[in-house]
Design a protein around this motif. Structure first.
Motif: not given
Lengths: 438, 338
Positions: B242-244, B248-251, B269-271, B333-338
């Motif tokens: 949730t924190i990431y 990531a949402a900001e990024e 696709p990540e979004i 730095y959020a790790p990728p959502f994949r």
């Protein structure tokens, strides 16, 4: 004779001199000043020093109080208003924080629409203790006193009405059993009554509460303990602690005087252990250590935990105060009670304790006042006491960051009023119970 | 007679003893409420207003997690914890999540059996001095008296720093931040030290902030991270991601303003994966598809939360600094959502 006198004395006054007013130095304010403040060089020096100290105090704080601001929405506004009115260098109190947040000092986070509940509970407190404390209150009101604790708990915490009602029923049940078995001896009756009550609490109360609540759901909105704060918390802890620690203290004091080894040992160990440990340690035990002993997930109310520990703490001190009262009674009183053929409990109830308690009143009230003030220590276990907990979170609001003295003055004043009232009441009680002819 | 209060309440309390040992996620869902351990009051991070509503940077994390799990950011019960009670409150299960400006350290992570999820604020200890003292660097503080809160890591950091630089100092111990400010203002100490974020807030609240300067040296690393209990990996994952997700949402430029638009589907696709229009990441942590949509809607993305609670537009006025996105030279730095 008169002849000789008339010849030897040149003049004899035959009328009384009119009364003269006393010399200016011997009357009114001047005499009072001279006798009380300037009666010697030492006292004169002390008086001057005292006046100087008062001058220092007033000259430092007079402006601060005089420049106080009530109407503002943040400390910045306060500072602006003070700078506008009294010049840029003036300092002043920002009472606006009290005006905006007074309800949090009094009630903590208690929901504002339910403020009537603690207020009502507080008002009823006086109805409950009235017949015990004042002679002019009709004794008939006393039936309300034993009901009050249950009513107060229900008003403060809310929830189903059946909780307090059925818990009260448990005690009535115990009392009825006690009466029924009483003719077989008081110890027997006490044990049976206690066992029945405990069994009732262990096995019957829970299901009964659910059952009755399912049938007739009457209740108030629940308020969690975490919502309590400020003086609501301090007074709840204080009143609960006082009400429970006095009987516990009496029992402990009698236990310590007892001839029965087991009871005496237990009382001595309890009293000495509790008195030997700082209150903060006990509070930490209540808040932290108990969590590890209880099964995980157990939700043992934090206010209840703290109240129990505060009660134990106060009870140990009360016990020693009362033991002092017991020791001050002449041996003859005990012997007189024996001579009348009273058994132990009757002797204690009718002869010994009334006198011992009367002697102990100042000490007991001191302990109560101390305990009431000590309730502010609950800040260390994360509860919002009025002195530090509430001001600290108010300062966490940026509008009021930088406020320091105002909450102390406000909370200190309220504590003073409450404690001074307790102190005056104890003096009143001492006078009323005065039996010596002086 | 009044002892009955105790026994009665004891009975009620033992009745209330609920089921233990179940997964935290199930507990929270069953309860319909997230119990969040927060500070008893820290400017910008956690503070209740006049009506008892909590807000702040740490509080925003509680709200985001509640929104992700329960779909409603208001379903949070805040339990104020002091420095002493916070870890026990978490360990004993009194709170589900501890979002209380707590520094991530080795011993807390291992010995205290906490699980730190993800750093939400990189803090560090700094110094504030009076401007007219002429001091411009912490290296010039040899022999100074320093106001310091007792029982905190800042006390140890201070000792380490002065020892390492072969300087001496005289500690003036204070009990709370408010007391420290008073002592410093009254001239009882030459310097006041605490976390840099706290110093900035303190200075901003002074009557004459420009009379005081915050020295450039930061003498310690204080990565503040919300923590959960060890041993419930699913719950750890939920809070961590949730924190990431907020970071990531900001990024990726997902804000509370455009999220409804983006949640309909985008070219990125990540979004799409984050917002649940592609794949089903939520199910992997036991949540709904739109868990992150709810979390981001609660208070906006990381940058929005920062700006609204402690950022430069607020009176506290903290710059992003280390807490900027990695693309902006920060450490977020959020790790990728994949």
């Amino acid at each position: 004779m008169s002849d000789t006198e008339a010849h030897s004395v040149a003049y004899v006054r035959d009328t009384m001199m009119p009364q003269q007013p006393a010399p200016a130095g011997e009357t009114g304010a001047i005499r009072w000043l001279r006798e009380n403040l300037f009666s010697g060089w030492l006292n004169t020096v002390l008086t001057l020093l005292g006046i100087f100290a008062i001058y220092l105090f007033v000259s430092h704080f007079y402006g601060w109080f005089l420049h106080g601001v009530w109407e503002a929405n943040s400390i910045k506004e306060c500072r602006q208003i003070i700078a506008e009115r009294w010049g840029p260098d003036a300092s002043g109190a920002c009472w606006a924080v009290i005006r905006e947040r007074w309800h949090q000092f009094i009630f903590g986070f208690y929901p504002p629409e339910l403020y009537w509940r603690p207020i009502l509970a507080f008002a009823l407190l006086f109805v409950a203790i009235g017949p015990l404390m004042f002679q002019f209150v009709p004794k008939k009101v006393a039936w309300f006193t034993p009901i009050y604790p249950f009513l107060a708990v229900w008003l403060l915490w809310g929830g189903s009405v059946w909780g307090p009602v059925l818990v009260l029923t448990g005690f009535v049940l115990g009392g009825v059993v006690f009466m029924a078995v009483a003719r077989f001896g008081s110890i027997m009756a006490f044990s049976v009554g206690a066992i029945v009550t405990i069994l009732y609490f262990l096995f019957a109360v829970g299901p009964l509460i659910s059952l009755f609540h399912a049938m007739i759901p009457v209740g108030l909105e629940s308020v969690a303990s975490s919502k309590f704060g400020g003086f609501l918390l301090a007074i709840t802890l204080g009143v609960g602690g006082i009400a429970m620690s006095l009987p516990a203290g009496v029992v402990l004091a009698l236990g310590r005087q007892s001839d029965m080894l087991l009871i005496k040992t237990f009382s001595v160990i309890f009293i000495e252990f509790i008195r030997g440990v700082p209150l903060i340690t006990l509070l930490f035990v209540a808040s932290l250590l108990l969590n590890y002993f209880l099964p995980p997930g157990t939700n043992f109310d934090i206010i209840l935990r703290v109240m129990i520990l505060v009660t134990m703490f106060a009870a140990a001190y009360i016990a020693e105060v009362i033991r002092g009262g017991l020791a001050a009674l002449p041996r003859g009183q005990y012997e007189a009670a024996d001579a009348l053929g009273l058994d132990y409990w009757k002797a204690q109830r009718l002869i010994i304790l009334p006198q011992a308690l009367k002697i102990s009143i100042p000490g007991i009230v001191s302990t109560f006042i101390g305990m009431f003030k000590d309730t502010t220590l609950v800040v260390f276990v994360g509860l919002f006491d009025p002195l530090k907990g509430i001001p600290d979170f108010i300062r966490a609001d940026f509008n009021w960051k930088g406020i320091y003295w105002e909450p102390f003055v406000f909370v200190g004043a309220i504590f003073f009023i409450l404690n001074f009232a307790m102190s005056r009441y104890s003096m009143h009680l001492e006078n009323r119970l005065q039996r010596e002819h002086r | 007679m009044k002892k009955s209060v105790f026994f009665g309440a004891l009975t009620v309390a033992s009745l209330a003893a609920g089921v233990a040992g179940a997964a935290t996620l199930d507990d929270v869902k069953a309860r319909g409420e997230l119990i969040c351990g927060v500070n008893t009051g820290l400017v910008g991070f956690a503070a209740p207003d006049a009506n008892g509503n909590w807000s702040g940077f740490d509080v925003a994390i509680c709200k985001a997690v509640a929104a992700a799990v329960l779909g409603d950011p208001s379903k949070v019960k805040y339990v104020p914890t002091s420095g002493q009670t916070r870890f026990t409150a978490l360990g004993s299960g009194e709170v589900d999540l501890l979002a209380r400006n707590t520094t991530w350290t080795f011993s807390r992570d291992t010995d205290l059996k906490l699980q730190f999820t993800a750093t939400n604020y990189y803090d560090g200890q700094g110094f504030m001095v009076r401007k007219d003292s002429g001091v411009t660097s912490a290296k010039e503080l040899d022999g100074a008296s320093v106001c310091i809160q007792t029982g905190t890591t800042t006390e140890l950091n201070l000792a380490d720093y002065f020892k390492a630089n072969n300087m001496s100092y005289q500690p003036i111990t204070v009990d709370s931040n408010a007391e420290g400010e008073q002592q410093f203002l009254a001239g009882a100490c030459d310097a006041y030290t605490t976390d840099a974020s706290g110093l900035a807030a303190t200075r901003a609240a002074f009557a004459n902030p420009s009379d005081y300067v915050i020295l450039p040296e930061i003498i310690s690393k204080e990565p503040l991270a919300p923590a959960v209990r060890q041993g419930d990996d699913q719950w750890t994952d939920i809070v961590r991601w949730t924190i990431y997700g907020l970071i990531a949402a900001e990024e990726y430029g997902i804000t509370s303003a455009n999220i409804d638009e983006l949640a309909k589907g985008t070219d990125n696709p990540e979004i799409n994966r984050m917002l649940g229009t592609e794949g089903n990441l939520g199910a992997m942590v036991g949540l709904d598809k739109d868990w992150l949509v709810n979390a981001i809607k609660a208070g906006g993305n990381y940058g929005e939360i920062f700006a609204a609670t402690i950022g430069e537009q607020t009176p506290i006025g903290l710059a992003r600094g280390l807490n900027a996105q990695w693309t902006q030279g920060g450490l977020m730095y959020a790790p990728p959502f994949r």
